[in-house]
Scaffold this active site. Structure first.
Site, mmCIF file in Angstrom:
data_model
loop_
_atom_site.group_PDB
_atom_site.id
_atom_site.type_symbol
_atom_site.label_atom_id
_atom_site.label_comp_id
_atom_site.label_asym_id
_atom_site.label_seq_id
_atom_site.Cartn_x
_atom_site.Cartn_y
_atom_site.Cartn_z
ATOM 1 N N LYS A 1 0.784 -1.191 -0.060
ATOM 2 C CA LYS A 1 -0.051 -0.029 0.022
ATOM 3 C C LYS A 1 0.892 1.217 0.131
ATOM 4 C CE LYS A 1 -0.434 0.210 5.150
ATOM 5 N NZ LYS A 1 -1.530 0.383 6.143
ATOM 6 N N ALA B 1 8.354 -2.914 7.756
ATOM 7 C CA ALA B 1 8.881 -3.031 8.868
ATOM 8 C C ALA B 1 10.323 -3.756 8.906
ATOM 9 C CB ALA B 1 8.188 -3.704 10.010
ATOM 10 N N GLU C 1 21.462 -11.939 22.215
ATOM 11 C CA GLU C 1 20.247 -11.022 22.473
ATOM 12 C C GLU C 1 19.304 -11.721 23.485
ATOM 13 O OE1 GLU C 1 17.782 -9.659 18.991
ATOM 14 O OE2 GLU C 1 19.586 -8.573 18.267
ATOM 15 N N ASP D 1 -3.782 -4.428 8.724
ATOM 16 C CA ASP D 1 -4.793 -4.655 7.565
ATOM 17 C C ASP D 1 -5.011 -6.073 7.190
ATOM 18 O OD1 ASP D 1 -4.192 -1.762 7.479
ATOM 19 O OD2 ASP D 1 -2.934 -2.177 5.696
ATOM 20 N N HIS E 1 8.776 -3.818 23.140
ATOM 21 C CA HIS E 1 9.955 -3.730 23.061
ATOM 22 C C HIS E 1 10.493 -2.693 24.183
ATOM 23 C CE1 HIS E 1 14.309 -3.555 22.116
ATOM 24 N NE2 HIS E 1 14.079 -4.254 21.129
ATOM 25 N N ARG F 1 11.929 -10.212 26.750
ATOM 26 C CA ARG F 1 11.419 -9.037 26.750
ATOM 27 C C ARG F 1 10.166 -8.375 27.431
ATOM 28 N NH1 ARG F 1 11.619 -8.027 20.222
ATOM 29 N NH2 ARG F 1 13.842 -8.073 20.282
ATOM 30 N N HIS G 1 5.805 -3.167 19.725
ATOM 31 C CA HIS G 1 6.743 -3.576 18.664
ATOM 32 C C HIS G 1 6.382 -4.906 17.836
ATOM 33 C CE1 HIS G 1 10.865 -3.977 17.456
ATOM 34 N NE2 HIS G 1 11.103 -5.254 17.807
ATOM 35 N N ARG H 1 7.697 -13.214 21.760
ATOM 36 C CA ARG H 1 8.435 -13.798 20.866
ATOM 37 C C ARG H 1 10.109 -13.730 21.121
ATOM 38 N NH1 ARG H 1 11.514 -10.861 17.144
ATOM 39 N NH2 ARG H 1 10.212 -8.899 17.220
ATOM 40 N N SER I 1 11.831 -12.880 14.140
ATOM 41 C CA SER I 1 10.727 -12.786 13.155
ATOM 42 C C SER I 1 10.974 -12.529 11.701
ATOM 43 C CB SER I 1 9.943 -11.422 13.759
ATOM 44 O OG SER I 1 10.911 -10.113 13.975
#
Ligand code: SIN
Length: 525
Positions: free
Chosen positions: A35, A42, A113, A211, A232, A278, A342, A377, A382
């Site tokens: 769109k 992202a 991480e 969407d 996040h 997180r 996030h 997550r 991701s």
């Protein structure tokens, strides 16, 4: 360009990967639309990297185990197995297509991480991993004769073929000309990304308006686990600055968190301190802010000064430069941070091959819910999800559908809409890091009373946001326990009766819970 056989909505990592898989298998025309502009996804903003078990001290089993632990007991084990097992081959394809990840002395530089038991996060240009991946995939897609890339086309509805009982295409509106276009296809993939814009504070780009779940939900598809929104922990919280993400990789390299009084606090909350999952870090930050006398606009601080200004400049060039624009010197001073929306763990229910509950409709990436992330997550999973499940969805699309349908009625966008600032403010107040039943119930009543808009054309995204906000609040109210990213102050512990249970909802019907992923079939249509 051959006739369109497949439609892919969204040009982030999942959509691009799916389009390439369809193209490589020699399937007819693929319409890949977005769109906004191609640079808006992202994916392009992802900093930290892509987690994959390729280190010498690592294994698929360890990555899988970390994924399950971060998911707080709710990740679907089959999905976590697929993600981690197929991850190395998915990343190897990126290498073949020319993606360049950072190396030290020739060897891949693997970062650590939160909640990872090993260093396994590949990164590029220090902190511009998403840009490297998006550019690589886009270059490949642009070179394929059977992929038609179309920016600035906003999907207003799915087409439904009543006789065939399936989704048969899309109706779109061109973002600048307003022209309405219909396109039919053997299968439609929703890879529309996240919904962070439903909250006032988000790390997501402006296009993240939910969407995919909204289009699918309106068509009667099942949505799953919508209560699980990841915040996040460390988004920039400086007055006048955007909620810019300060990558978790900073904490992986040794940055620490300080409360508004300047004291380190994470070791008191979790043995993993700043590298806890997180959800735990985000809640600890909120708790420290609430207990400080500094007022509602207070922030905690991310202190990376011990890492050294020069090292930070080399490893995190984009973060250092962006902070400098807003007057903050990461190498020399602690930087104010607060949690921001996030990532959506929930989304359009799919099986392990991207099939939704509606024939002809597929979903992948953040718009989808395979159950892989459970209640929270694992960092840097991701991008990997987009690669692995984007490719799987493409294979299922090609295998399933025979001929392009010729019929289809647009599913009209019904339902109320609230002005975006009000929606975002109320979501921040009631459905963010800490929730409670009384506030959620009152807010749900306000959402139910949202007025129908005068015109359908102008406010499609606000309609979508109102729909996904309603789905989040319904699920958050129904889940009377705390688990992963969903924390209820009135039910602060996990309920053993809900262990392993996912939430399922279809628009206009009650939220149901089941430990069996396929049990959504019992929902009324
Ligand atoms: C980050 O760099 O902290 C974000 C990566 C992610 O969301 O997995």
């Amino acid at each position: 360009m051959p006739a369109i056989e497949f439609i892919v909505v969204g040009a982030g990592i999942a959509g691009l990967r799916a389009a390439l898989e369809l193209s490589d298998a020699g399937h007819g025309g693929i319409l890949l639309l977005t769109k906004g502009e191609l640079a808006d996804s992202a994916t392009r903003f992802a900093q930290g990297g892509i987690a994959v078990a390729v280190g010498e001290d690592d294994s698929v089993a360890l990555h899988e185990q970390d994924t399950l632990i971060a998911g707080d007991g709710l990740s679907r084990p089959e999905a976590a197995r697929i993600l981690t097992e197929e991850g190395p081959a998915a990343v190897a394809a990126l290498f073949r297509w020319g993606a360049a990840f950072d190396r030290t002395a020739g060897a891949l530089d693997l970062a650590r991480e939160g909640a990872h038991s090993r260093s396994r996060v590949l990164h590029a240009h220090g902190d511009s991993t998403g840009r490297e991946i998006a550019d690589t995939l886009l270059r490949q897609a642009a070179a394929r004769a059977n992929i038609q890339i179309q920016p600035l086309l906003r999907v207003s509805s799915l087409l439904w073929d009543t006789a065939a009982g399936r989704v048969s295409g899309i109706e779109c509106r061109h973002a600048s000309t307003g022209e309405v276009v219909r396109s039919q296809a053997r299968a439609v993939l929703l890879a529309t990304g996240g919904l962070g814009q439903v909250y006032r504070d988000t790390t997501n780009p402006a296009v993240a308006t939910g969407d995919g779940p909204a289009l699918a939900g309106r068509a009667g598809a099942v949505l799953a686990d919508m209560e699980f929104v990841q915040f996040h922990p460390t988004a920039l919280a400086a007055p006048g600055a955007p909620r810019f993400l300060l990558s978790e990789a900073l904490r992986g390299e040794g940055a620490i968190l300080l409360n508004p009084a300047g004291e380190r606090f994470m070791p008191a909350y979790d043995f993993r301190a700043e590298l806890a999952p997180r959800d735990i870090v985000a809640r600890a930050i909120v708790a420290e802010i609430r207990r400080s006398a500094a007022g509602p606009d207070a922030a905690c601080f991310l202190d990376a000064t011990a890492l050294g200004a020069q090292e930070l400049e080399g490893r995190f060039p984009r973060i250092v430069a962006t902070l400098r624009q807003f007057g903050w010197d990461l190498g020399r001073q602690p930087v104010p941070v607060r949690p921001a929306a996030h990532y959506m763990m929930g989304g359009v229910w799919t099986d392990l091959n991207g099939r939704t509950s509606l024939p002809g409709l597929f979903a992948a990436g953040e718009a989808a819910c395979t159950g892989v992330h459970g209640a929270n997550r694992l960092a840097s999973n991701s991008l990997l999800e987009g690669l692995v499940f984007g490719a799987r969805a493409a294979r299922a699309m090609a295998a399933e559908s025979a001929a392009a349908p010729t019929h289809g009625e647009a599913i009209a966008p019904t339902g109320g809409v609230l002005p975006r600032p009000e929606l975002q403010r109320r979501m921040a107040e009631t459905a963010a890091v800490i929730r409670d039943g009384i506030s959620l119930r009152a807010w749900l009543q306000e959402l139910a009373a949202a007025p129908e808009p005068a015109s359908a054309a102008g406010n499609l995204e606000d309609r979508n946001l109102t729909l996904v906000a309603t789905a989040i609040v319904r699920a958050a109210l129904a889940r009377e326990e705390s688990r992963g990213a969903h924390f209820r102050s009135d039910f602060p512990r996990p309920d053993p009766a809900l262990a392993g249970c996912h939430s399922f909802q279809r628009l206009g019907h009650p939220v149901t819970f089941s430990a069996a992923w396929d049990q959504h079939g019992s929902l009324p249509v």
